[in-house]
Design a protein around this motif. Structure first.
Motif, PDB file in Angstrom:
ATOM      1  N   ARG A   5      28.168 -41.773   4.784  1.00 58.17           N
ATOM      2  CA  ARG A   5      28.341 -41.810   6.242  1.00 58.17           C
ATOM      3  C   ARG A   5      29.726 -41.285   6.625  1.00 58.17           C
ATOM      4  O   ARG A   5      29.864 -40.471   7.545  1.00 58.17           O
ATOM      5  N   VAL A   6      30.748 -41.762   5.941  1.00 57.53           N
ATOM      6  CA  VAL A   6      32.121 -41.342   6.240  1.00 57.53           C
ATOM      7  C   VAL A   6      32.301 -39.850   5.964  1.00 57.53           C
ATOM      8  O   VAL A   6      32.921 -39.120   6.756  1.00 57.53           O
ATOM      9  N   ARG A   7      31.721 -39.376   4.859  1.00 53.20           N
ATOM     10  CA  ARG A   7      31.837 -37.952   4.547  1.00 53.20           C
ATOM     11  C   ARG A   7      31.079 -37.099   5.562  1.00 53.20           C
ATOM     12  O   ARG A   7      31.541 -36.021   5.943  1.00 53.20           O
ATOM     13  N   THR A   8      29.916 -37.565   5.996  1.00 53.71           N
ATOM     14  CA  THR A   8      29.165 -36.826   7.015  1.00 53.71           C
ATOM     15  C   THR A   8      29.989 -36.682   8.276  1.00 53.71           C
ATOM     16  O   THR A   8      30.060 -35.600   8.873  1.00 53.71           O
ATOM     17  N   LEU A   9      30.627 -37.767   8.706  1.00 49.27           N
ATOM     18  CA  LEU A   9      31.474 -37.708   9.897  1.00 49.27           C
ATOM     19  C   LEU A   9      32.585 -36.670   9.718  1.00 49.27           C
ATOM     20  O   LEU A   9      32.785 -35.815  10.589  1.00 49.27           O
ATOM     21  N   ASP A  10      33.278 -36.723   8.605  1.00 46.86           N
ATOM     22  CA  ASP A  10      34.407 -35.810   8.403  1.00 46.86           C
ATOM     23  C   ASP A  10      33.951 -34.358   8.385  1.00 46.86           C
ATOM     24  O   ASP A  10      34.566 -33.485   9.024  1.00 46.86           O
ATOM     25  N   ILE A  11      32.872 -34.094   7.676  1.00 48.73           N
ATOM     26  CA  ILE A  11      32.384 -32.710   7.552  1.00 48.73           C
ATOM     27  C   ILE A  11      31.876 -32.196   8.889  1.00 48.73           C
ATOM     28  O   ILE A  11      32.192 -31.072   9.303  1.00 48.73           O
ATOM     29  N   TRP A  12      31.081 -33.019   9.587  1.00 50.82           N
ATOM     30  CA  TRP A  12      30.513 -32.565  10.852  1.00 50.82           C
ATOM     31  C   TRP A  12      31.597 -32.362  11.911  1.00 50.82           C
ATOM     32  O   TRP A  12      31.550 -31.405  12.685  1.00 50.82           O
ATOM     33  N   VAL A  13      32.591 -33.254  11.940  1.00 50.66           N
ATOM     34  CA  VAL A  13      33.688 -33.077  12.900  1.00 50.66           C
ATOM     35  C   VAL A  13      34.436 -31.779  12.606  1.00 50.66           C
ATOM     36  O   VAL A  13      34.812 -31.046  13.528  1.00 50.66           O
ATOM     37  N   HIS A  14      34.638 -31.453  11.336  1.00 54.66           N
ATOM     38  CA  HIS A  14      35.305 -30.191  11.015  1.00 54.66           C
ATOM     39  C   HIS A  14      34.431 -28.991  11.377  1.00 54.66           C
ATOM     40  O   HIS A  14      34.962 -27.932  11.757  1.00 54.66           O
ATOM     41  N   GLU A  15      33.116 -29.130  11.265  1.00 56.46           N
ATOM     42  CA  GLU A  15      32.255 -28.056  11.761  1.00 56.46           C
ATOM     43  C   GLU A  15      32.492 -27.842  13.255  1.00 56.46           C
ATOM     44  O   GLU A  15      32.569 -26.704  13.732  1.00 56.46           O
ATOM     45  N   GLN A  16      32.615 -28.936  13.994  1.00 60.59           N
ATOM     46  CA  GLN A  16      32.881 -28.822  15.431  1.00 60.59           C
ATOM     47  C   GLN A  16      34.262 -28.229  15.692  1.00 60.59           C
ATOM     48  O   GLN A  16      34.454 -27.486  16.668  1.00 60.59           O
ATOM     49  N   ASP A  17      35.240 -28.541  14.844  1.00 57.47           N
ATOM     50  CA  ASP A  17      36.568 -27.912  14.965  1.00 57.47           C
ATOM     51  C   ASP A  17      36.440 -26.390  14.859  1.00 57.47           C
ATOM     52  O   ASP A  17      37.065 -25.639  15.626  1.00 57.47           O
ATOM     53  N   ILE A  18      35.643 -25.951  13.887  1.00 58.78           N
ATOM     54  CA  ILE A  18      35.442 -24.511  13.696  1.00 58.78           C
ATOM     55  C   ILE A  18      34.725 -23.909  14.894  1.00 58.78           C
ATOM     56  O   ILE A  18      35.106 -22.839  15.398  1.00 58.78           O
ATOM     57  N   ARG A  19      33.700 -24.589  15.360  1.00 61.34           N
ATOM     58  CA  ARG A  19      32.949 -24.079  16.508  1.00 61.34           C
ATOM     59  C   ARG A  19      33.844 -23.981  17.748  1.00 61.34           C
ATOM     60  O   ARG A  19      33.745 -23.024  18.524  1.00 61.34           O
ATOM     61  N   GLN A  20      34.719 -24.959  17.930  1.00 63.49           N
ATOM     62  CA  GLN A  20      35.627 -24.909  19.067  1.00 63.49           C
ATOM     63  C   GLN A  20      36.598 -23.749  18.924  1.00 63.49           C
ATOM     64  O   GLN A  20      36.865 -23.017  19.892  1.00 63.49           O
ATOM     65  N   ALA A  21      37.133 -23.554  17.719  1.00 67.40           N
ATOM     66  CA  ALA A  21      38.091 -22.473  17.489  1.00 67.40           C
ATOM     67  C   ALA A  21      37.468 -21.104  17.764  1.00 67.40           C
ATOM     68  O   ALA A  21      38.146 -20.190  18.232  1.00 67.40           O
ATOM     69  N   LEU A  22      36.180 -20.976  17.479  1.00 65.74           N
ATOM     70  CA  LEU A  22      35.495 -19.687  17.621  1.00 65.74           C
ATOM     71  C   LEU A  22      34.685 -19.592  18.898  1.00 65.74           C
ATOM     72  O   LEU A  22      34.021 -18.574  19.128  1.00 65.74           O
ATOM     73  N   ASP A  23      34.728 -20.640  19.715  1.00 62.30           N
ATOM     74  CA  ASP A  23      33.936 -20.696  20.944  1.00 62.30           C
ATOM     75  C   ASP A  23      32.450 -20.472  20.643  1.00 62.30           C
ATOM     76  O   ASP A  23      31.778 -19.660  21.278  1.00 62.30           O
ATOM     77  N   ARG A  24      31.966 -21.230  19.661  1.00 64.89           N
ATOM     78  CA  ARG A  24      30.556 -21.169  19.284  1.00 64.89           C
ATOM     79  C   ARG A  24      29.973 -22.581  19.298  1.00 64.89           C
ATOM     80  O   ARG A  24      29.707 -23.179  18.244  1.00 64.89           O
ATOM     81  N   PRO A  25      29.783 -23.177  20.475  1.00 63.76           N
ATOM     82  CA  PRO A  25      29.277 -24.553  20.533  1.00 63.76           C
ATOM     83  C   PRO A  25      27.881 -24.670  19.939  1.00 63.76           C
ATOM     84  O   PRO A  25      27.110 -23.702  19.927  1.00 63.76           O
TER      85      PRO A  25
END
Length: 275
Positions: free
Chosen positions: A140-160
């Motif tokens: 659960r903790v790893r899923t949160l960390d990985i998914w939040v970083h995916e969102q970090d990438i999406r925000q950086a690239l403007d790809r929601p």
């Protein structure tokens, strides 16, 4: 998956692996310019976040840490013991090709799945902070960390996107489970105070309640019409606050607060749950 669902161990492992695969799928569609784009994580590029994910999974697998000493003077964002620890694995991979970084994550993902699935039921494993925990809690903790970083990438690239995946729902569940601590410890709400959280844009809407008992501990509680503070916001804004990705003052302009105004503002300023 619905927010009210309680996935079992096997399902949680699948969701964790799905979060890793989602990160790989996103990374494989990037070019060199995307790879070098800075993200909301200070000092880290898109490529750095992919490298970081691999590094943490390898650490949990028991792999030797990279024998690498960064040039710390050129990395002012790497502060504190945790910041410097995580920077080593990231800096070690700077200069690698995109293909090599992604291939390493793919290999690590397969190896980690086999390793986790081999853990007997009920046997504990080590958390990222070196403490014993259950397999269910770890993934659960790893899923949160990985998914939040995916969102970090999406925000950086403007790809929601990917805001309603199973990994997103597990992340939301994790943040909601931390609401009692946020309310009692972080906010400093008094005994008997009740917070009512409303996330209106996930499925049919998500609501959660927490209160403070007589010894000052935060606890979940039954729905209460006498909430001290009611906070209504979107899933994206709840993520921004809980992951510490945006200033509470900025998010506060977009949310609705009802009840005790002072406690409500203290709540907004205290919602970050990630390290």
């Amino acid at each position: 998956m619905d927010v009210k669902d309680s996935p079992d161990r096997s399902q949680l492992i699948d969701i964790w692996q799905g979060s890793l695969q989602g990160l790989i799928d996103l990374a494989e569609g990037l070019d060199d310019q995307d790879w070098a784009q800075l993200t909301p994580c200070p000092g880290w590029t898109v490529g750095d976040l992919v490298a970081h994910t691999t590094d943490i999974e390898q650490m949990l697998a028991g792999d030797p840490r990279p024998q690498h000493e960064p040039e710390w003077d050129s990395l002012p964002h790497a502060m504190g013991d945790v910041g410097r620890f995580t920077e080593v694995g990231v800096d070690h991979r700077r200069g690698w090709s995109r293909a090599d970084v992604i291939a390493e994550l793919r290999e690590t993902m397969a190896r980690r799945r086999a390793q986790i699935e081999a853990v007997p039921e009920g046997q504990e494993v080590l958390s990222p902070f070196g403490r014993p925990t259950s397999v269910e809690r770890l993934v659960r903790v790893r899923t949160l960390d990985i998914w939040v970083h995916e969102q970090d990438i999406r925000q950086a690239l403007d790809r929601p996107g990917d805001m309603d995946s199973d990994a997103a729902i597990v992340t939301l569940q994790q943040f909601i489970s931390g609401l009692p601590k946020v309310w009692a410890k972080n906010t400093g709400a008094p005994a008997g105070a009740v917070v009512h959280l409303v996330i209106a844009d996930v499925g049919r809407g998500v609501e959660a309640w927490a209160s403070v008992d007589e010894d000052g501990s935060g606890v979940t509680c039954d729905p209460s019409a006498e909430a001290t503070v009611t906070l209504t916001l979107t899933w994206a804004d709840y993520l921004a606050l809980s992951a510490g990705r945006e200033a509470p003052t900025a998010v506060g302009a977009r949310v609705s607060l009802a009840g005790d105004a002072d406690l409500g503002q203290r709540l907004l300023a205290s919602m970050t749950q990630t390290p």
